[in-house]
Structure formats: C-alpha cells, structure tokens
Design a protein around this motif. Structure first.
Motif, short mmCIF file in Angstrom:
data_model
loop_
_atom_site.label_atom_id
_atom_site.label_comp_id
_atom_site.label_asym_id
_atom_site.label_seq_id
_atom_site.Cartn_x
_atom_site.Cartn_y
_atom_site.Cartn_z
N GLY A 59 22.95 -45.86 -1.67
CA GLY A 59 22.01 -45.48 -0.61
C GLY A 59 22.73 -45.24 0.71
N PHE A 60 22.97 -46.32 1.45
CA PHE A 60 23.53 -46.19 2.81
C PHE A 60 24.89 -45.49 2.82
N MET A 61 25.84 -46.03 2.05
CA MET A 61 27.21 -45.49 2.13
C MET A 61 27.28 -44.05 1.64
N LEU A 62 26.63 -43.77 0.52
CA LEU A 62 26.71 -42.41 -0.04
C LEU A 62 26.11 -41.39 0.93
N GLN A 63 24.98 -41.74 1.55
CA GLN A 63 24.38 -40.81 2.50
C GLN A 63 25.35 -40.47 3.63
N VAL A 64 25.94 -41.52 4.24
CA VAL A 64 26.83 -41.25 5.38
C VAL A 64 28.08 -40.51 4.92
N MET A 65 28.60 -40.89 3.76
CA MET A 65 29.83 -40.24 3.29
C MET A 65 29.58 -38.77 2.99
N LEU A 309 32.00 -59.29 1.92
CA LEU A 309 33.11 -58.89 2.82
C LEU A 309 33.42 -57.40 2.68
N VAL A 310 33.45 -56.90 1.44
CA VAL A 310 33.78 -55.49 1.24
C VAL A 310 32.67 -54.58 1.76
N LEU A 311 31.44 -54.87 1.32
CA LEU A 311 30.36 -53.93 1.63
C LEU A 311 29.86 -54.06 3.08
N MET A 312 29.45 -55.29 3.46
CA MET A 312 28.90 -55.45 4.82
C MET A 312 30.01 -55.53 5.86
N GLY A 313 31.02 -56.39 5.59
CA GLY A 313 32.09 -56.56 6.56
C GLY A 313 32.98 -55.33 6.66
N GLY A 314 33.29 -54.72 5.53
CA GLY A 314 34.20 -53.57 5.51
C GLY A 314 33.49 -52.25 5.71
N VAL A 316 30.25 -51.15 5.78
CA VAL A 316 29.15 -50.94 6.74
C VAL A 316 29.69 -50.98 8.18
N SER A 317 30.65 -51.88 8.46
CA SER A 317 31.20 -51.95 9.82
C SER A 317 31.93 -50.65 10.19
N VAL A 318 32.78 -50.18 9.28
CA VAL A 318 33.52 -48.93 9.55
C VAL A 318 32.56 -47.78 9.78
N HIS A 361 24.88 -57.67 13.93
CA HIS A 361 25.76 -57.39 12.78
C HIS A 361 26.64 -58.60 12.48
N LEU A 362 27.20 -59.21 13.53
CA LEU A 362 28.04 -60.40 13.34
C LEU A 362 27.25 -61.55 12.74
N ALA A 363 26.04 -61.77 13.28
CA ALA A 363 25.20 -62.87 12.79
C ALA A 363 24.83 -62.62 11.33
N LEU A 364 24.51 -61.35 11.02
CA LEU A 364 24.13 -60.99 9.65
C LEU A 364 25.28 -61.25 8.69
N LEU A 365 26.48 -60.84 9.09
CA LEU A 365 27.65 -61.02 8.23
C LEU A 365 27.90 -62.51 7.98
#
Lengths: 413, 84
Positions: A59-65, A309-314, A316-318, A361-365
C-alpha cells in the motif's frame, strides 16, 4: 555529481496521485492496529500482522515508489515512459485496489480476494514494469542511478511474482509448496526492490537535499550489483548464514549515508535530515537484530521488532522525509514558469505541522518497538499511526492548496 | 569616456537547499544591468536553472572552481545580446 533535467518531468498530477493516496494506507494501518493491535504483535504470521505488513509495503510504500519512479525515471535517467499521463491512472487504480484486496485476503482469509489482488497487482505492475524497462533499457544514460533503477525494477518483478504465487497458494488456487518462497519474497522485495531503489534515489537526493558530499564512485557503481549477488546467495543456499552478506550490505549503505550526513555543508538540521538519520540508525539496528533472529535468537518478539525497524523506522521514515522535499519541489518547478512572484518553496510547507508529525512519528516508532514485548501496546500504536498519517496527509494537502492558490493569484494576465 | 563596469552580482549557494539557489538567482537577474553578470557559486550543475535561462533569453558560461573553490561550479549569467 549526477545532474537532473526537469524539462522531461511529467505533469505534477502524475506523481502526486500516488503521493497523496499513500497516506490513506497509513490511515488504514492505524485503524487495523487500533482494532487488532494485540493480534498483530502476537506473531509475524497472524492474519492481522500479514495484513498490516502489506498495508505498509504493497500500500503505502508501493504507491510512493511508483510515483517517485514516474517522476525520477525521465528526470534522473533520461528514461521517458510511454504516455505517462495515460499510463498513470490504470497503474495507480489497479495497484491501490490490488493492495486493498490483498489486505482483505490476509485479514479475512477470502480466497477471491487473493485472486483479485494477484490479478490487479499483476496487471497494474506488469503494465508499469513493461513500460519502465522499455524506457530504462532505451535510455542513453549510464550512471549508477540508472543501473540501480533497472535492477530494482527487476527486483519488483521477482518480488511480485513470488508474492502472487503465495497469495494464490493461500487462496487454494495453486499448491501450498509455493509458500516456501516467503524468505525469498521478503529478501527480494525489501532489499532487491525497496533497498536498491532507495539507494539509487539516495545517490541523487541526499547530496542535493541534504547538502552532503556525493556517495563515492566505487560505492554507487557496485552497490546495486553487490545486493543482487547477495540476494542470489540468500535465495540459493538453504542455510540461515547465507542471508548475512545481504544484511551486511544493507547496514553498509546505512553507515555510508550517515557518514555523508556527518560531512554535510550546512549546520541547520531539518526534518528530512532527521528522518533519514533515524531511518539509517533503524536499519543498522534491524540488520543486527535480523542476524540474531536468523539463528532463532530472540524468540517470537525479535522478528517483529526487525519488521517494525525496517518498515516504520527505515522505509516509512525515508519516504516521509523525501515526500516533504519532493512534493513541494515538483509543484514549485511546475509553477515557476507559469506564475509571477512565486512565493519561496519553504512557505508551502507548515513548519508546526511537520514538527508535530516528527514527534508523532518518534512516539509511534517507540510504541511499535515495545509492542512485541507487550502486544496490547499495538492498540496504542494504532492511535499514533492515525495521528501521524493525519499530520502527513494534512501537510501534503496544504502544499497542494498553496500551489493552487499561487496559480490562481499569480498567473500573468 | 567608457562607463565603469558594474560589479558582478554574486549568489553564493553553497549552503542553500533547492530550490533556493534558483529563487535567489532569479531575484538577482531581475536587478541585472546591461553589461553586468550574475555569478552563481554552487556545488552541483544547476540543470533546471539552465532550462529557465535558455527559455528567458539569458546566456551562461560554466566555470569549474579552482583553489578554494575546487568542486564548485561558477555559473556566469548575462543577458543575451539583442539580435542585430
């Protein structure tokens, strides 16, 4: 330094439809967490965990990519897609509907939803990839970003093929043996497609938007090929250690990026720099944790933490960091020749909204990282996700409104 | 008597984020007098700016920085001579 040419850029409506749809998948992820948060963090294989993972990835990543590729391929790689305006709408629609169907399939176990997802994503991405590879292979450009874009699109094909086989197996349409592809699907999808695409983009946008030195030539020239080789080793050798070279390479990219940021020419720290730094630290943490998890250390909780860490921290942050640069920049470039007395680009963004988004975002992570240890925290994380998604959507919509207002006000008579 | 050449307008974009170098350069071009140049100092080739300059009747020359300016580009911009 690699140069960008914006004369070939598609109209802003092409990438923006993807960029503005993406936060809606984060909203859905928030709703899923509020409702099902404890189940998501019970195990990575629960229907809710698989549904959440694919709201973020398909969903999110594929759309932006996809939006970024529509914008970047002609601008950075001289690869002009066939009629981007015409191509964008079926790709956008099919991928958005396909991602929703996939999530419905995982969450409710509906066989027809898996079939619909495989068809929609297969058709949408098949059409896009055919046009993208045609354009990329015909492009005269030879820089490291072009190589990375080509390899990442190849990675997308393999990741989707493996994913579609597994979706059809879960729906009962093909043999269950296809489910063994899950490690390959994750490795190719996150590293071969996502990671290489982020690296190819980073060679251009990190020096440009964070005022850092360029990535070293030896690094940008060989990195994507090294990731390809490491994915092949991981997929071909049936042993946990075979994935270690890939983890080392991913951590290597994060360390190289942190080193570039340390040498930046501007002291001021903005939200994009913060988000990218958070992402690189998350990725290094994820690689270390994944290396332990590969050997069964850390029980059920550690793979879930790696996922967060990969999806939200990595990723989604980028992605959020880049959206805050690219959305105003794309609109500013469009307005620049059309509007007299164009306001500075920085005024299109609301600093307070972005500052609140960073905190959310920080609190969510933090909340999602703790949730594998105490799953009910997943529900709280859902609230955080809704807040963060709302702030991201509101910030991006504000940019679009500002651009529309500037177009109305400033058009020469 | 020949008129003294006006000093060049310098836009030092070494610590500016996109699109501020273009914003500042376009502001400087609005103040450009005949015979005068805008010199943009920037650490990358400003390709989008070249498109804008070509479309608006400006000529530019790209110089690679030397000494303290190694790794930088100095873009000299002036109004294109009117056709005879």
């Amino acid at each position: 330094m690699h140069a960008l040419s914006f004369e070939q850029a598609p109209p802003p409506s092409v990438p923006l439809r993807f960029f503005l749809t993406a936060p809606l998948f984060l909203v859905l992820a928030g709703v899923l967490l509020v409702v099902d948060g404890a189940a998501v963090f019970a195990s990575r294989w629960t229907p809710s965990a698989l549904a959440l993972t694919h709201l973020l990835t398909a969903g999110f990543m594929l759309q932006v990519m996809l939006g970024a590729l529509f914008q970047l391929m002609p601008v950075a790689a001289g690869a002009n897609l066939w009629r981007p305006r015409l191509l964008a709408w079926p790709v956008h629609l099919l991928c958005a509907v396909g991602a929703l169907a996939l999530v419905a399939g995982f969450h409710h176990g509906v066989a027809g939803a898996y079939l619909a997802a495989a068809l929609c994503l297969g058709l949408g991405l098949g059409g896009f990839v055919a046009c993208a590879l045609h354009a990329l292979l015909r492009s005269p450009a030879r820089g490291p970003s072009v190589v990375a874009l080509r390899l990442s699109v190849g990675g997308l094909v393999l990741a989707v093929a493996a994913g579609a086989s597994m979706a059809l197996a879960r729906g009962g349409f093909v043999d269950l043996a296809w489910l063994r592809l899950s490690s390959v699907h994750v490795g190719i999808g996150l590293a071969g497609w996502g990671g290489v695409l982020v690296a190819g983009t980073a060679y251009l946008v990190v020096p440009m938007f964070q005022l850092t030195p360029a990535y070293p030539d030896w690094f940008s020239r060989w990195y994507a090929w090294a990731v390809l080789a490491a994915v092949i080793v991981g997929a071909a050798v049936p042993d946990a250690w075979a994935w270690l070279p890939l983890l080392a390479l991913i951590a290597g990219f994060a360390l190289m990026t942190l080193d570039r940021q340390r040498r930046r020419r501007r002291a001021k720290v903005d939200v994009t720099l913060r988000l990218w730094r958070l992402a690189m630290l998350s990725i290094i943490g994820a690689c270390a944790a994944a290396a332990l998890a590969l050997f069964g250390i850390g029980g059920n909780a550690l793979p879930l933490m790696v996922g967060v860490l990969v999806l939200m921290g990595g990723f989604v942050s980028v992605i959020v960091g880049m959206l805050y640069k690219i959305v105003p920049f794309v609109l500013w470039l469009y307005l620049q020749p059309r509007v007299t007395k164009l306001p500075p680009m920085t005024r299109m963004l609301s600093e307070p909204l972005i500052a609140w988004h960073w905190r959310a975002h920080l609190a969510l992570l933090a909340c999602l990282l703790a949730a594998p240890l105490w799953p009910p925290l997943g529900h709280v994380g859902g609230g955080g996700m809704l807040l963060a998604a709302g702030l991201l959507g509101a910030s991006l919509l504000r940019v679009v409104q500002q651009a529309r207002a500037a177009l109305r006000r400033g058009q020469p008579l | 008597m020949r008129e003294a050449k006006l000093p060049d307008l310098i836009v030092d974009a070494r610590a500016m984020l996109p699109p501020e170098p273009m914003e500042r350069t376009l502001e400087a071009l609005d103040q450009l007098q005949p015979g005068q140049e805008v010199v943009l100092i920037i650490p990358r080739q400003p390709v989008p700016l070249y498109d804008v300059l070509r479309n608006n009747g400006y000529a530019y020359r790209v110089e690679n920085g030397e000494g303290d300016n190694t790794g930088l580009f100095l873009i000299h911009i002036r109004q294109m001579a009117a056709p005879a």
